[in-house]
Design a protein around this motif. Structure first.
Motif, PDB file in Angstrom:
ATOM      1  N   PHE A 158       7.971   6.078 -40.768  1.00 21.55           N
ATOM      2  CA  PHE A 158       8.675   6.741 -39.384  1.00 21.55           C
ATOM      3  C   PHE A 158      10.225   6.331 -39.673  1.00 21.55           C
ATOM      4  CE2 PHE A 158       4.626   8.211 -37.420  1.00 21.55           C
ATOM      5  CZ  PHE A 158       5.560   9.271 -37.421  1.00 21.55           C
ATOM      6  N   GLU A 159      10.148   4.637 -39.960  1.00 19.59           N
ATOM      7  CA  GLU A 159      11.627   4.100 -39.932  1.00 19.59           C
ATOM      8  C   GLU A 159      12.760   5.187 -40.706  1.00 19.59           C
ATOM      9  OE1 GLU A 159      10.677  -0.055 -38.478  1.00 19.59           O
ATOM     10  OE2 GLU A 159      10.790  -0.147 -40.528  1.00 19.59           O
ATOM     11  N   SER A 160      11.684   4.961 -41.958  1.00 19.59           N
ATOM     12  CA  SER A 160      12.636   5.494 -43.708  1.00 19.59           C
ATOM     13  C   SER A 160      13.589   7.174 -43.037  1.00 19.59           C
ATOM     14  CB  SER A 160      12.024   5.500 -44.210  1.00 19.59           C
ATOM     15  OG  SER A 160      12.372   6.607 -45.017  1.00 19.59           O
ATOM     16  N   LEU A 161      12.306   7.810 -42.344  1.00 16.02           N
ATOM     17  CA  LEU A 161      12.308   8.958 -42.186  1.00 16.02           C
ATOM     18  C   LEU A 161      13.781   8.711 -40.722  1.00 16.02           C
ATOM     19  CD1 LEU A 161       8.932  11.036 -41.508  1.00 16.02           C
ATOM     20  CD2 LEU A 161      11.195  11.945 -43.303  1.00 16.02           C
ATOM     21  N   ALA A 162      13.590   8.283 -40.209  1.00 13.73           N
ATOM     22  CA  ALA A 162      14.523   8.514 -38.501  1.00 13.73           C
ATOM     23  C   ALA A 162      16.158   8.092 -39.636  1.00 13.73           C
ATOM     24  CB  ALA A 162      13.819   7.061 -38.059  1.00 13.73           C
ATOM     25  N   GLU A 163      15.454   6.608 -40.383  1.00 10.25           N
ATOM     26  CA  GLU A 163      17.093   6.850 -41.111  1.00 10.25           C
ATOM     27  C   GLU A 163      17.481   8.307 -41.804  1.00 10.25           C
ATOM     28  OE1 GLU A 163      19.260   4.615 -41.348  1.00 10.25           O
ATOM     29  OE2 GLU A 163      17.778   3.241 -40.019  1.00 10.25           O
ATOM     30  N   GLY A 164      17.009   8.668 -42.441  1.00  9.04           N
ATOM     31  CA  GLY A 164      16.943   9.979 -42.364  1.00  9.04           C
ATOM     32  C   GLY A 164      17.175  11.256 -42.359  1.00  9.04           C
ATOM     33  N   MET A 165      16.944  10.624 -40.518  1.00  9.91           N
ATOM     34  CA  MET A 165      17.362  11.657 -39.601  1.00  9.91           C
ATOM     35  C   MET A 165      18.685  11.437 -39.099  1.00  9.91           C
ATOM     36  SD  MET A 165      15.555  14.482 -39.395  1.00  9.91           S
ATOM     37  CE  MET A 165      16.605  15.323 -38.738  1.00  9.91           C
ATOM     38  N   TYR A 166      19.315  10.116 -39.000  1.00  7.27           N
ATOM     39  CA  TYR A 166      20.161   9.527 -38.375  1.00  7.27           C
ATOM     40  C   TYR A 166      21.029  10.085 -39.803  1.00  7.27           C
ATOM     41  CZ  TYR A 166      17.720   6.811 -34.936  1.00  7.27           C
ATOM     42  OH  TYR A 166      16.818   5.919 -34.357  1.00  7.27           O
ATOM     43  N   LYS A 167      20.726  10.257 -40.813  1.00  7.13           N
ATOM     44  CA  LYS A 167      22.079  10.246 -41.846  1.00  7.13           C
ATOM     45  C   LYS A 167      21.743  11.734 -42.009  1.00  7.13           C
ATOM     46  CE  LYS A 167      23.980   7.916 -44.959  1.00  7.13           C
ATOM     47  NZ  LYS A 167      24.815   7.995 -44.461  1.00  7.13           N
ATOM     48  N   LEU A 168      21.230  12.409 -41.438  1.00  2.00           N
ATOM     49  CA  LEU A 168      21.330  14.496 -41.460  1.00  2.00           C
ATOM     50  C   LEU A 168      22.489  15.313 -39.949  1.00  2.00           C
ATOM     51  CD1 LEU A 168      21.404  16.893 -42.528  1.00  2.00           C
ATOM     52  CD2 LEU A 168      18.820  16.763 -41.597  1.00  2.00           C
ATOM     53  N   THR A 169      21.967  14.083 -38.541  1.00  6.11           N
ATOM     54  CA  THR A 169      22.565  13.741 -38.092  1.00  6.11           C
ATOM     55  C   THR A 169      24.198  14.054 -38.473  1.00  6.11           C
ATOM     56  OG1 THR A 169      20.555  13.140 -36.246  1.00  6.11           O
ATOM     57  CG2 THR A 169      22.606  13.261 -35.593  1.00  6.11           C
ATOM     58  N   GLU A 170      24.935  12.769 -39.155  1.00  4.08           N
ATOM     59  CA  GLU A 170      25.567  13.061 -39.420  1.00  4.08           C
ATOM     60  C   GLU A 170      26.544  13.570 -40.162  1.00  4.08           C
ATOM     61  OE1 GLU A 170      26.200   8.415 -41.037  1.00  4.08           O
ATOM     62  OE2 GLU A 170      27.883   8.823 -42.540  1.00  4.08           O
ATOM     63  N   LEU A 171      25.754  14.526 -41.072  1.00  6.90           N
ATOM     64  CA  LEU A 171      26.281  15.338 -41.867  1.00  6.90           C
ATOM     65  C   LEU A 171      26.836  16.433 -40.840  1.00  6.90           C
ATOM     66  CD1 LEU A 171      23.533  14.536 -45.168  1.00  6.90           C
ATOM     67  CD2 LEU A 171      26.140  14.180 -44.645  1.00  6.90           C
ATOM     68  N   VAL A 172      25.887  16.833 -39.910  1.00  8.95           N
ATOM     69  CA  VAL A 172      25.395  17.851 -38.980  1.00  8.95           C
ATOM     70  C   VAL A 172      26.887  17.827 -38.282  1.00  8.95           C
ATOM     71  CG1 VAL A 172      24.900  19.114 -36.927  1.00  8.95           C
ATOM     72  CG2 VAL A 172      23.353  19.002 -38.983  1.00  8.95           C
ATOM     73  N   MET A 173      27.305  16.729 -37.391  1.00  7.13           N
ATOM     74  CA  MET A 173      28.489  16.094 -37.190  1.00  7.13           C
ATOM     75  C   MET A 173      29.385  16.614 -37.572  1.00  7.13           C
ATOM     76  SD  MET A 173      27.609  15.615 -34.199  1.00  7.13           S
ATOM     77  CE  MET A 173      28.830  15.773 -33.441  1.00  7.13           C
ATOM     78  N   LYS A 174      29.758  16.689 -38.954  1.00  2.61           N
ATOM     79  CA  LYS A 174      30.911  16.793 -39.717  1.00  2.61           C
ATOM     80  C   LYS A 174      31.428  17.947 -39.825  1.00  2.61           C
ATOM     81  CE  LYS A 174      29.770  13.313 -43.566  1.00  2.61           C
ATOM     82  NZ  LYS A 174      31.085  12.646 -43.603  1.00  2.61           N
ATOM     83  N   LEU A 175      30.567  19.291 -39.472  1.00  4.25           N
ATOM     84  CA  LEU A 175      30.320  20.885 -39.542  1.00  4.25           C
ATOM     85  C   LEU A 175      31.488  20.531 -37.603  1.00  4.25           C
ATOM     86  CD1 LEU A 175      27.245  22.103 -40.172  1.00  4.25           C
ATOM     87  CD2 LEU A 175      29.362  21.950 -41.190  1.00  4.25           C
TER      88      LEU A 175
END
Ligand code: ASP
Length: 426
Positions: free
Chosen positions: A181-198
């Motif tokens: 879960f910790e690692s998935l959460a990290e992944g989701m934070y990163k994906l959020t960062e990427l989406v926020m670039k849009l």
């Protein structure tokens, strides 16, 4: 060493610009283009829809993983028993008060009144209001997989909290699952960062559409949203926190307000309560006399789970959006907003802009149109500065109260009678 040849540096005015500035530029350009193009600006809306769909994609996995991790990271709470319980109760209780203040101010100032916007995609927003008992019963998912698939946020929150607690209780055996879960959460934070670039482009498209369709009158309500959020933040710190400090803690509220100036200023400029943590800990120890033990447990916990400013902002924005789209909210909806925001604050990371994503969660839960998100996204940085400061002031207030109740508050330091360095804080 070879990296420079593989990834040519992409410096330039636009790529060097901070995200919030880009979003602001997107918003201003969108308003201008929309004002010039008029209703034709609707052709730019798909850019915004793309951004909104990308945000929707994040919500379920982000909330689920980050909440499970939020709970499992509280392992220390069990160890520290009483202190943990006191802090969590204070953190969540003050968050519920914060969002109520936000809702109250937005009701009085009605920033979204008269906008008459119509939700394009989410036509089915005007749903039948469930009764309070129904809402409470429906919080427990009979089938969590269904809840995840249907995006039922409240049920997902309840399941995530339950799973988080269970994993913590399992101890060693659950460690691999917690790591996943910790690692998935990290992944989701990163994906959020990427989406926020849009976001700058999405905000541009949506603002052009909104300004084209509704004209420039949209700007006044946004100023009202900022006013409501800032007034609410001031009331929460100066009246509510100071009140708790003097009535519950029997301490001088003036000393509290004086001690929080530095960390609040850092929070205001960095818009990250996690990033402000060193300044918060320093102020708690050196200005307020909170012991090392209490401050190093209560403050990091607060930076993770205590988001009063964010909750207050969510109350203001949710009502603004409901008013703008002419959606009447029932009492059950208000309670739903209070509950969702309070619980969601546990899973909100103390990083810039996290509250905006969490706002999408609150909107989804109450059935409000996500288009509203893009309208407030343009002014998010301004709102983030105030809400992050409040988040940090709340952490400090709780550390003082818990320290006082545990006899771990040096009142000489708190009252400025004795400077901190002369004292060894246990
Ligand atoms: N920036 C806030 C914080 O770090 C979170 C938020 O966006 O509301 O506390």
């Amino acid at each position: 060493m070879q990296e420079t040849t593989l990834t040519p540096s992409r410096s330039g005015f636009w790529s060097d610009l901070a995200l919030w500035k880009k979003i602001l530029v997107g918003m201003i350009l969108g308003v201008l283009v929309g004002a010039v193009m008029g209703p034709d600006a609707e052709m730019l809306k798909p850019i915004g829809t793309l951004f909104i769909n990308a945000i929707k994609m994040l919500i379920v996995p982000l909330v689920f993983c980050s909440l499970v991790v939020g709970v499992t990271s509280m392992q220390d709470t069990r160890k520290m028993g009483r202190i943990g319980l006191k802090s969590v109760v204070l953190y969540l209780g003050t968050t519920a008060v914060a969002i109520t203040i936000g809702l109250g101010l937005a009701t009085i100032l009605t920033p979204g009144a008269g906008l008459n916007m119509s939700p394009a995609e989410t036509a089915a927003v005007a749903k039948e209001a469930p009764t309070l008992v129904q809402t409470l019963l429906n919080m427990i998912p009979k089938n969590p997989i269904n809840a995840l698939a249907a995006g039922n946020i409240l049920q997902i929150i309840v399941f995530a909290l339950g799973l988080g607690i269970a994993l913590t209780l399992c101890g060693e055996k659950a460690e691999p699952a917690i790591k996943v879960f910790e690692s998935l959460a990290e992944g989701m934070y990163k994906l959020t960062e990427l989406v926020m670039k849009l976001a700058p482009y999405g905000v541009f498209g949506l603002m052009a559409w909104v300004a084209g369709k509704y004209g420039l009158e949209i700007l006044l309500p946004l100023a009202k949203v900022i006013a409501a959020a800032y007034i609410g933040c001031l009331i929460h710190v100066v009246v509510f926190y100071s009140g708790l400090i003097s009535t519950v803690g029997r301490l001088s509220p003036v000393r509290y307000l004086k001690g929080l100036v530095n960390p609040a200023a850092v929070a205001f400029t960095t818009t990250s309560s996690s990033g402000t943590l060193p300044a918060t800990i320093k102020a708690a120890r050196e200005e307020m006399g909170v012991s090392k033990g209490i401050s190093s447990f209560v403050l990091p916990l607060g930076a993770t789970i205590n988001m009063d400013g964010t909750a207050l902002y969510q109350g203001v924005c949710a009502l603004f959006i409901a008013q703008a789209f002419g959606i009447d909210l029932s009492m059950a909806d208000y309670l739903l907003i209070i509950m969702t925001s309070t619980l969601a604050s546990i899973g909100t990371a103390g990083v810039p802009g996290a509250g905006l994503i969490m706002l999408s969660l609150v909107l989804t839960t109450v059935g409000l149109p996500l288009e509203g998100l893009a309208i407030v996204a343009g002014i998010d940085r301004i709102l983030d500065m105030a809400r992050t400061s409040v988040n940090v002031c709340g952490d400090l207030m709780v550390s003082v109260l818990v320290g006082k109740s545990e006899n771990e508050l040096d009142e000489d330091i708190y009252n400025g009678i004795e400077p901190a360095p002369a004292k060894e804080l246990a």
